[in-house]
Design an enzyme around this catalytic site. Structure first.
Site, PDB file in Angstrom:
ATOM      1  N   TRP A 154       0.820  -1.224   0.000  1.00 33.38           N
ATOM      2  CA  TRP A 154       0.000   0.000   0.000  1.00 33.38           C
ATOM      3  C   TRP A 154       0.845   1.260   0.000  1.00 33.38           C
ATOM      4  O   TRP A 154       0.422   2.306  -0.492  1.00 33.38           O
ATOM      5  CB  TRP A 154      -1.018  -0.018   1.134  1.00 33.38           C
ATOM      6  CG  TRP A 154      -2.047  -1.090   0.896  1.00 33.38           C
ATOM      7  CD1 TRP A 154      -2.213  -2.238   1.604  1.00 33.38           C
ATOM      8  CD2 TRP A 154      -3.013  -1.142  -0.169  1.00 33.38           C
ATOM      9  NE1 TRP A 154      -3.220  -3.002   1.053  1.00 33.38           N
ATOM     10  CE2 TRP A 154      -3.727  -2.354  -0.026  1.00 33.38           C
ATOM     11  CE3 TRP A 154      -3.338  -0.281  -1.223  1.00 33.38           C
ATOM     12  CZ2 TRP A 154      -4.752  -2.722  -0.903  1.00 33.38           C
ATOM     13  CZ3 TRP A 154      -4.372  -0.652  -2.100  1.00 33.38           C
ATOM     14  CH2 TRP A 154      -5.060  -1.858  -1.932  1.00 33.38           C
ATOM     15  N   ASP A 165      -1.546   6.380   6.351  1.00 31.65           N
ATOM     16  CA  ASP A 165      -2.640   5.535   5.880  1.00 31.65           C
ATOM     17  C   ASP A 165      -2.958   4.532   6.996  1.00 31.65           C
ATOM     18  O   ASP A 165      -2.181   3.618   7.254  1.00 31.65           O
ATOM     19  CB  ASP A 165      -2.195   4.820   4.602  1.00 31.65           C
ATOM     20  CG  ASP A 165      -3.251   3.883   4.029  1.00 31.65           C
ATOM     21  OD1 ASP A 165      -4.295   3.689   4.671  1.00 31.65           O
ATOM     22  OD2 ASP A 165      -3.012   3.347   2.922  1.00 31.65           O
ATOM     23  N   LYS A 182     -12.101  -2.083   6.341  1.00 31.69           N
ATOM     24  CA  LYS A 182     -11.305  -2.996   7.144  1.00 31.69           C
ATOM     25  C   LYS A 182     -11.826  -2.981   8.579  1.00 31.69           C
ATOM     26  O   LYS A 182     -12.353  -3.962   9.077  1.00 31.69           O
ATOM     27  CB  LYS A 182      -9.825  -2.624   7.107  1.00 31.69           C
ATOM     28  CG  LYS A 182      -9.052  -3.084   5.871  1.00 31.69           C
ATOM     29  CD  LYS A 182      -9.590  -2.564   4.569  1.00 31.69           C
ATOM     30  CE  LYS A 182      -8.862  -3.047   3.345  1.00 31.69           C
ATOM     31  NZ  LYS A 182      -8.031  -2.062   2.690  1.00 31.69           N
TER      32      LYS A 182
HETATM   33  C1  PLP Z   1      -7.402  -1.585   1.489  1.00 30.29           C
HETATM   34  C2  PLP Z   1      -6.323  -0.574   1.642  1.00 30.29           C
HETATM   35  C3  PLP Z   1      -6.180   0.498   0.745  1.00 30.29           C
HETATM   36  C4  PLP Z   1      -7.068   0.681  -0.479  1.00 30.29           C
HETATM   37  O1  PLP Z   1      -8.354   0.971  -0.113  1.00 30.29           O
HETATM   38  P1  PLP Z   1      -9.484   1.277  -1.215  1.00 30.29           P
HETATM   39  O2  PLP Z   1     -10.633   1.672  -0.347  1.00 30.29           O
HETATM   40  O3  PLP Z   1      -9.705   0.014  -1.970  1.00 30.29           O
HETATM   41  O4  PLP Z   1      -9.016   2.384  -2.063  1.00 30.29           O
HETATM   42  C5  PLP Z   1      -5.170   1.420   0.980  1.00 30.29           C
HETATM   43  N1  PLP Z   1      -4.353   1.291   2.019  1.00 30.29           N
HETATM   44  C6  PLP Z   1      -4.453   0.270   2.901  1.00 30.29           C
HETATM   45  C7  PLP Z   1      -3.514   0.184   4.058  1.00 30.29           C
HETATM   46  C8  PLP Z   1      -5.445  -0.691   2.732  1.00 30.29           C
HETATM   47  O5  PLP Z   1      -5.555  -1.712   3.606  1.00 30.29           O
END
Ligand code: PLP
Length: 361
Positions: free
Chosen positions: A102, A172, A196
């Site tokens: 990511w 993030d 998540k």
């Molecule tokens: C799932 C995830 C993303 C991407 O998320 P989307 O909602 O599909 O854009 C980005 N960063 C992390 C750490 C993730 O787990």
């Protein structure tokens, strides 16, 4: 009806009481004679839900007043691009510390918009650790430093907040927000897709220090402008009301369960049980991540013989343990054990793993 323990990485398992409440309110929300998804986002019913969701998230995560909270569409990936447009001009540097998949998508999203630099990366080591802070090549004049608090695919998690001096730290937190107490004041900006740990897919949360919103950034449409979203109370256009409502129910559930302090205890217990089962298997199962930065949320693991992968998944599913297949980038298995996964789910998984080893070891 029988609900399995669902270890999906995202969209992920939701708390059963939340699903039941949504079900019971589906046709008639609080006696108004319509579902909340059928009502205007500007009506008193939904405006109340939106305001409560923000207040509850502030209480849950401990968000200070000098931080704004936005509820946005587009997922975490869209925020990865928008941070460049909102906080940096095209000639400015942004430093990226990459500890997994990511982090790589994050830097890719901003490359068209600024001078994106890799300050450190764990790629040469297969993303099994986090490069030591002393090795990071930070620029003095960076617009921000970006980290991925928890790498959902590689199972690598920052266990402390890195010190990056006066440059704002952007993180993030898609797969670890609200999983334990965090000191929001150490960050300039935090973003997270909801699917998540916060609720359903289709909405994401941005937590930003208000003074940063004064930065010029780059020419951009209103709809890409965090300031406009703040002014419009995250209703610049029609927001994803259903997702927002469900996330709000999840916030209330987390608060009622004891908040992030309680989830920190449960998550530590769940991850310790799973890692000790893997480490204690004599090599039948293995996790290759540096133990100091192993994720409490996503546990990738491999069986000693790949030929056992299929039988493992098949027998697990028969035992009501589902979505254990690893991400295609890594192979093997992955158990995602977010807040909504009860301790009993991990106990059932580890008991199954031991039994499977006894039968196939
Ligand atoms: C799932 C995830 C993303 C991407 O998320 P989307 O909602 O599909 O854009 C980005 N960063 C992390 C750490 C993730 O787990």
């Amino acid at each position: 009806m029988s609900r399995a323990f669902n270890f999906s990485a995202g969209p992920a398992t939701l708390p059963e009481p939340v699903l039941l409440q949504a079900q019971s309110e589906m046709l008639d929300w609080h006696g108004v004679g319509a579902s909340i998804v059928e009502l205007s986002h500007r009506g008193p019913e939904f405006m109340g839900i939106a305001a409560e969701a923000e207040a509850d998230l502030r209480r849950l995560v401990g968000i200070p007043d000098d931080y704004a909270v936005l509820f946005m569409q587009g997922g975490a990936t869209t925020q990865q691009a928008l941070i460049a447009l909102n906080f940096a001009n095209p000639r400015q540097v942004a430093d990226y510390v990459i500890s997994g998949h990511w982090g790589k998508t994050a830097i890719k999203q901003v490359k068209p918009y600024l001078d994106a630099r890799v300050a450190a990366t764990g790629e040469a080591g297969g993303f099994r650790g986090i490069p030591a802070r002393a090795s990071w090549q930070l620029s003095d004049d960076a617009a921000y430093v970006h980290v991925t608090a928890n790498e959902t695919i590689h199972g690598v998690e920052f266990r402390d907040v890195p010190d990056v001096g006066a440059v704002p730290l952007f993180a993030d937190f898609s797969s670890s927000i609200a999983s334990e107490p965090i000191d929001v004041s150490k960050y300039g900006l935090i973003y997270a897709g909801a699917q998540k740990n916060l609720g359903p897919v289709g909405i994401s949360v941005v937590i930003v220090r208000r003074d940063l919103l004064d930065r010029a950034g780059q020419p951009r449409a209103d709809i890409f402008d965090y300031r406009s979203h703040l002014k419009g109370e995250s209703m610049l256009n029609t927001p994803p009301t259903w997702n927002w409502y469900l996330a709000g129910l999840v916030f209330k559930w987390m608060l009622a369960e004891g908040g992030v302090q309680e989830f920190a205890v449960r998550n530590a217990r769940k991850s310790a049980l799973l890692y000790s089962t893997i480490d204690g298997s004599g090599g039948f199962y293995r996790n290759e991540v540096d133990p100091a930065v192993r994720s409490r949320m996503n546990v990738p693991f491999f069986l000693h013989d790949e030929a056992l992968d299929k039988p493992f998944l098949k027998e697990a599913a028969a035992a009501q343990l589902i979505s254990l297949k690893g991400h295609r980038a890594l192979g093997g298995m992955r158990a995602s054990i977010y807040n909504a996964m009860p301790v009993e789910g991990v106990q059932a998984l580890t008991a199954f793993m031991q039994d499977f080893q006894n039968r196939h070891g």
